[in-house]
Design a protein around this motif. Sequence first.
Motif, PDB file in Angstrom:
ATOM      1  N   ILE A  65      72.562   5.213  37.847  1.00 51.99           N
ATOM      2  CA  ILE A  65      71.750   4.468  36.886  1.00 51.99           C
ATOM      3  C   ILE A  65      70.912   3.478  37.675  1.00 51.99           C
ATOM      4  O   ILE A  65      71.440   2.651  38.424  1.00 51.99           O
ATOM      5  N   GLU A  66      69.606   3.591  37.521  1.00 52.75           N
ATOM      6  CA  GLU A  66      68.658   2.725  38.220  1.00 52.75           C
ATOM      7  C   GLU A  66      68.004   1.783  37.226  1.00 52.75           C
ATOM      8  O   GLU A  66      67.444   2.228  36.218  1.00 52.75           O
ATOM      9  N   PHE A  67      68.049   0.487  37.488  1.00 52.28           N
ATOM     10  CA  PHE A  67      67.433  -0.518  36.629  1.00 52.28           C
ATOM     11  C   PHE A  67      66.084  -0.894  37.227  1.00 52.28           C
ATOM     12  O   PHE A  67      66.016  -1.422  38.339  1.00 52.28           O
ATOM     13  N   GLN A  68      65.025  -0.603  36.484  1.00 48.03           N
ATOM     14  CA  GLN A  68      63.669  -0.771  37.019  1.00 48.03           C
ATOM     15  C   GLN A  68      62.946  -1.865  36.246  1.00 48.03           C
ATOM     16  O   GLN A  68      62.617  -1.707  35.074  1.00 48.03           O
ATOM     17  N   ASN A  69      62.695  -2.977  36.934  1.00 51.86           N
ATOM     18  CA  ASN A  69      62.075  -4.137  36.299  1.00 51.86           C
ATOM     19  C   ASN A  69      60.564  -4.168  36.462  1.00 51.86           C
ATOM     20  O   ASN A  69      59.872  -4.856  35.720  1.00 51.86           O
ATOM     21  N   SER A  70      60.043  -3.424  37.417  1.00 55.31           N
ATOM     22  CA  SER A  70      58.615  -3.476  37.732  1.00 55.31           C
ATOM     23  C   SER A  70      58.030  -2.073  37.746  1.00 55.31           C
ATOM     24  O   SER A  70      58.768  -1.083  37.793  1.00 55.31           O
ATOM     25  N   PRO A  71      56.705  -1.957  37.701  1.00 58.01           N
ATOM     26  CA  PRO A  71      56.080  -0.622  37.756  1.00 58.01           C
ATOM     27  C   PRO A  71      56.485   0.128  39.019  1.00 58.01           C
ATOM     28  O   PRO A  71      56.809  -0.471  40.047  1.00 58.01           O
ATOM     29  N   ILE A  72      56.444   1.431  38.935  1.00 57.57           N
ATOM     30  CA  ILE A  72      56.863   2.284  40.040  1.00 57.57           C
ATOM     31  C   ILE A  72      55.774   3.326  40.277  1.00 57.57           C
ATOM     32  O   ILE A  72      55.079   3.734  39.339  1.00 57.57           O
ATOM     33  N   THR A  73      55.611   3.736  41.510  1.00 56.43           N
ATOM     34  CA  THR A  73      54.617   4.764  41.805  1.00 56.43           C
ATOM     35  C   THR A  73      55.185   6.142  41.482  1.00 56.43           C
ATOM     36  O   THR A  73      56.407   6.335  41.437  1.00 56.43           O
ATOM     37  N   LEU A  74      54.293   7.089  41.275  1.00 51.09           N
ATOM     38  CA  LEU A  74      54.732   8.456  41.015  1.00 51.09           C
ATOM     39  C   LEU A  74      55.498   9.005  42.214  1.00 51.09           C
ATOM     40  O   LEU A  74      56.500   9.711  42.055  1.00 51.09           O
ATOM     41  N   GLU A  75      55.054   8.647  43.407  1.00 49.75           N
ATOM     42  CA  GLU A  75      55.738   9.107  44.619  1.00 49.75           C
ATOM     43  C   GLU A  75      57.178   8.601  44.665  1.00 49.75           C
ATOM     44  O   GLU A  75      58.114   9.350  44.981  1.00 49.75           O
ATOM     45  N   GLU A  76      57.371   7.311  44.334  1.00 54.53           N
ATOM     46  CA  GLU A  76      58.716   6.742  44.358  1.00 54.53           C
ATOM     47  C   GLU A  76      59.580   7.341  43.255  1.00 54.53           C
ATOM     48  O   GLU A  76      60.763   7.613  43.455  1.00 54.53           O
ATOM     49  N   LEU A  77      58.998   7.548  42.083  1.00 53.97           N
ATOM     50  CA  LEU A  77      59.750   8.155  40.987  1.00 53.97           C
ATOM     51  C   LEU A  77      60.261   9.536  41.387  1.00 53.97           C
ATOM     52  O   LEU A  77      61.437   9.862  41.200  1.00 53.97           O
ATOM     53  N   ARG A  78      59.384  10.343  41.949  1.00 55.67           N
ATOM     54  CA  ARG A  78      59.787  11.697  42.336  1.00 55.67           C
ATOM     55  C   ARG A  78      60.802  11.675  43.468  1.00 55.67           C
ATOM     56  O   ARG A  78      61.725  12.492  43.510  1.00 55.67           O
ATOM     57  N   SER A  79      60.640  10.723  44.389  1.00 58.44           N
ATOM     58  CA  SER A  79      61.581  10.602  45.496  1.00 58.44           C
ATOM     59  C   SER A  79      62.973  10.254  44.990  1.00 58.44           C
ATOM     60  O   SER A  79      63.972  10.846  45.407  1.00 58.44           O
ATOM     61  N   ARG A  80      63.042   9.284  44.070  1.00 53.59           N
ATOM     62  CA  ARG A  80      64.329   8.843  43.535  1.00 53.59           C
ATOM     63  C   ARG A  80      64.974   9.957  42.715  1.00 53.59           C
ATOM     64  O   ARG A  80      66.176  10.179  42.805  1.00 53.59           O
ATOM     65  N   GLU A  81      64.169  10.658  41.918  1.00 53.95           N
ATOM     66  CA  GLU A  81      64.726  11.727  41.089  1.00 53.95           C
ATOM     67  C   GLU A  81      65.171  12.915  41.935  1.00 53.95           C
ATOM     68  O   GLU A  81      66.096  13.638  41.561  1.00 53.95           O
ATOM     69  N   ALA A  82      64.515  13.115  43.066  1.00 53.66           N
ATOM     70  CA  ALA A  82      64.928  14.191  43.968  1.00 53.66           C
ATOM     71  C   ALA A  82      66.203  13.813  44.724  1.00 53.66           C
ATOM     72  O   ALA A  82      66.994  14.685  45.096  1.00 53.66           O
ATOM     73  N   PHE A  83      66.406  12.512  44.943  1.00 49.04           N
ATOM     74  CA  PHE A  83      67.556  12.047  45.721  1.00 49.04           C
ATOM     75  C   PHE A  83      68.859  12.225  44.944  1.00 49.04           C
ATOM     76  O   PHE A  83      69.860  12.691  45.491  1.00 49.04           O
ATOM     77  N   TYR A  84      68.831  11.839  43.660  1.00 45.12           N
ATOM     78  CA  TYR A  84      70.054  11.875  42.855  1.00 45.12           C
ATOM     79  C   TYR A  84      70.057  13.104  41.941  1.00 45.12           C
ATOM     80  O   TYR A  84      69.144  13.274  41.134  1.00 45.12           O
ATOM     81  N   PRO A  85      71.090  13.936  42.027  1.00 44.91           N
ATOM     82  CA  PRO A  85      71.160  15.112  41.148  1.00 44.91           C
ATOM     83  C   PRO A  85      71.238  14.746  39.665  1.00 44.91           C
ATOM     84  O   PRO A  85      70.808  15.512  38.809  1.00 44.91           O
ATOM     85  N   ASN A  86      71.796  13.562  39.362  1.00 47.35           N
ATOM     86  CA  ASN A  86      71.963  13.151  37.964  1.00 47.35           C
ATOM     87  C   ASN A  86      71.609  11.671  37.858  1.00 47.35           C
ATOM     88  O   ASN A  86      72.406  10.808  38.227  1.00 47.35           O
TER      89      ASN A  86
END
Length: 216
Positions: A65-86
Amino acid sequence: MPIIELQLVDGEIGERALRFYPGETLWHSEWKKAFPAHYREKTFLNKIEGYYHRADVFTPCSTAIEFQNSPITLEELRSREAFYPNLVWVVNGAKFKGFKILKHLPDVDSLQLDAFEFCHKANLTMVRKSDLLLGIEQPKVMTFHHPELRNIPLTAHYYSFRWSNPHRVWYEAKCPIIIDLGGYFLYQLKQRKQANGDYAYLHMIPRKDFIGRYVK
């Protein structure tokens, strides 16, 4: 999708690997306190890619579970989603500009709505899917007072919303997006596949129920 091999890294090794890990806001820390201490701040090594990431919360059911307080780039979003299977995102919606919950919606997955598409307007209206598929430029717009729709009940948990200045990266997420506007309820951002463009809507979830999914 390739199998991702994550290795939990404890103690000093994890601290050294993420020594530049940024500080966090009060909103961020209060969310983490909602979970047991042994769920928090888990550092992992992606054994295939060879890099580290620290999950805000990692549950016994292997959900990050990631708590995101600020805007995120598409690159970072995809990187984080690729890192964690769930992965589940919890986003601070109190900082969204021009965000407003509007009206109750019917069950968007109801078979009663199979022949209709939601209009992308503040008012709750629909058009016939057949009109769109026929290429009719100005399909008939119907409210829920129309004879074809008036017997379809509204729910207490699905809502339409307006977001005047959206951070569109969140619409690209593959993992669940939970919006925190403060208070006792959270709102999962969902999208209904439609011929006239995906229709974004909110699913209201009691905060305690969301936490209870992971804290037994």
